[in-house]
Write a protein that holds these residues in place. Structure first.
Motif, mmCIF file in Angstrom:
data_model
loop_
_atom_site.group_PDB
_atom_site.id
_atom_site.type_symbol
_atom_site.label_atom_id
_atom_site.label_comp_id
_atom_site.label_asym_id
_atom_site.label_seq_id
_atom_site.Cartn_x
_atom_site.Cartn_y
_atom_site.Cartn_z
ATOM 1 N N VAL A 26 107.082 -7.431 89.912
ATOM 2 C CA VAL A 26 106.321 -7.068 91.157
ATOM 3 C C VAL A 26 105.570 -8.486 91.633
ATOM 4 O O VAL A 26 105.346 -8.562 92.711
ATOM 5 C CB VAL A 26 105.357 -5.900 90.932
ATOM 6 C CG1 VAL A 26 104.349 -5.826 92.082
ATOM 7 C CG2 VAL A 26 106.251 -4.685 90.774
ATOM 8 N N THR A 56 113.708 -5.253 94.807
ATOM 9 C CA THR A 56 113.559 -6.004 95.961
ATOM 10 C C THR A 56 114.941 -6.421 96.504
ATOM 11 O O THR A 56 115.769 -6.809 95.995
ATOM 12 C CB THR A 56 112.908 -7.259 95.934
ATOM 13 O OG1 THR A 56 113.630 -8.029 94.899
ATOM 14 C CG2 THR A 56 111.489 -7.084 95.537
ATOM 15 N N SER A 87 107.450 -10.805 93.086
ATOM 16 C CA SER A 87 108.412 -10.260 94.318
ATOM 17 C C SER A 87 109.667 -10.057 94.029
ATOM 18 O O SER A 87 110.682 -10.143 94.745
ATOM 19 C CB SER A 87 108.148 -11.542 95.459
ATOM 20 O OG SER A 87 106.993 -11.584 95.681
ATOM 21 N N HIS A 135 109.509 -4.037 93.954
ATOM 22 C CA HIS A 135 108.526 -3.277 94.647
ATOM 23 C C HIS A 135 107.802 -1.947 94.004
ATOM 24 O O HIS A 135 108.545 -1.399 93.003
ATOM 25 C CB HIS A 135 109.127 -2.697 95.846
ATOM 26 C CG HIS A 135 109.586 -3.755 96.961
ATOM 27 N ND1 HIS A 135 108.592 -4.568 97.619
ATOM 28 C CD2 HIS A 135 110.673 -4.082 97.609
ATOM 29 C CE1 HIS A 135 109.236 -5.330 98.161
ATOM 30 N NE2 HIS A 135 110.374 -5.109 98.193
ATOM 31 N N ARG A 136 106.529 -1.920 94.119
ATOM 32 C CA ARG A 136 105.717 -0.782 93.442
ATOM 33 C C ARG A 136 105.627 0.276 94.569
ATOM 34 O O ARG A 136 104.793 -0.106 95.707
ATOM 35 C CB ARG A 136 104.413 -1.246 92.711
ATOM 36 C CG ARG A 136 103.728 -0.149 91.987
ATOM 37 C CD ARG A 136 102.326 -0.453 91.663
ATOM 38 N NE ARG A 136 102.191 -1.768 90.781
ATOM 39 C CZ ARG A 136 101.511 -3.028 91.379
ATOM 40 N NH1 ARG A 136 100.959 -2.796 92.916
ATOM 41 N NH2 ARG A 136 101.495 -3.777 90.834
ATOM 42 N N ASN A 137 105.730 1.599 94.327
ATOM 43 C CA ASN A 137 105.341 2.425 95.011
ATOM 44 C C ASN A 137 104.519 3.568 94.335
ATOM 45 O O ASN A 137 105.037 3.983 93.438
ATOM 46 C CB ASN A 137 106.642 3.309 95.861
ATOM 47 C CG ASN A 137 107.339 2.279 96.741
ATOM 48 O OD1 ASN A 137 106.814 1.350 97.277
ATOM 49 N ND2 ASN A 137 108.578 2.100 96.702
ATOM 50 N N TYR A 161 109.260 2.192 90.896
ATOM 51 C CA TYR A 161 109.684 0.927 91.315
ATOM 52 C C TYR A 161 111.030 0.918 91.774
ATOM 53 O O TYR A 161 111.771 1.622 91.450
ATOM 54 C CB TYR A 161 109.602 0.162 89.877
ATOM 55 C CG TYR A 161 108.091 -0.200 89.294
ATOM 56 C CD1 TYR A 161 107.226 -1.249 89.624
ATOM 57 C CD2 TYR A 161 107.917 1.061 88.025
ATOM 58 C CE1 TYR A 161 106.138 -1.005 88.937
ATOM 59 C CE2 TYR A 161 106.350 0.896 87.652
ATOM 60 C CZ TYR A 161 105.849 -0.235 87.997
ATOM 61 O OH TYR A 161 104.572 -0.051 87.299
#
Length: 212
Positions: free
Chosen positions: A179, A198, A182, A185-187, A195
């Motif tokens: 993350v 990308t 980049s 992505h972390r949600n 995760y």
């Protein structure tokens, strides 16, 4: 005089058989130890890679004194010294009974078997090379259509690679490192964190929106 010669011949044959058996047992033991060393080296490489990832995360978070890695001692030295000790004892027993032919035969067989054992030990680490944990996690995320938690990723990777020891804490640290770079992505959904990999789609869509 003929009986003494017969007795000496029989004794020589017995020592030849004993030395041959010891050499075969020694060679098998060397192969077994070489296989164990190969497995340990694989685990060590995985741990060293994980250590590097953790050090990078530690420094990124503002740490100043990460824990240093442990440099292992060479594992091949004890096995070789043990083998030499056994061979020297066998040679002394043969010389004590005066069977010169048995000693010569045993020495030749030992010289032919040692290179084979060393070759097998040298080839083993090359055949067991595996992708790093970072590559496994990134590939798993790219293959998923829905977000995945660190625990789910750990379970999937453990099932796919049972020969490797994969811990959830290490997987979570590696995900956070991706993350930070980049690469993922972390949600956060409630108290859980998921995760995803990308993609380049959002980046390509921005110029089109701007142009419209």
């Amino acid at each position: 005089m003929s009986e003494n010669q017969i007795s000496t011949t029989e004794l020589t044959s017995q020592y030849i058989a004993q030395v041959t058996s010891d050499l075969e047992r020694n060679s098998k033991e060397q192969e077994r130890i070489a296989t164990d060393i190969s497995g340990l080296q694989e685990q060590l490489l995985a741990l060293q890679h994980d250590h590097t990832v953790l050090v990078n995360m530690h420094q990124a978070l503002g740490g100043t004194s990460p824990v240093a890695g442990v440099t292992p001692a060479a594992p091949s030295v004890p096995s070789q010294s043990s083998a030499r000790t056994k061979q020297s004892k066998a040679a002394k027993e043969v010389k004590a009974a005066k069977p010169k032919q048995a000693a010569a035969t045993g020495a030749k067989k030992a010289e032919t078997k040692k290179p084979e054992a060393r070759k097998s030990a040298a080839k083993a680490p090359r055949t067991t090379a595996q992708p790093s944990l970072v590559d496994l996690i990134r590939g798993h995320l790219e293959a998923q259509k829905e977000p995945r938690s660190a625990a789910e990723i750990t379970t999937a990777l453990t099932a796919a690679h049972p020969e490797r020891t994969i811990k959830t804490t290490v997987v979570r640290t590696t995900l956070e490192n991706l993350v930070a770079r980049s690469s993922a992505h972390r949600n956060k959904q409630g108290s859980s964190v998921f995760y995803t990999a990308t993609t380049e789609a959002p980046a390509k869509a921005e110029p089109t929106a701007a142009a419209g």
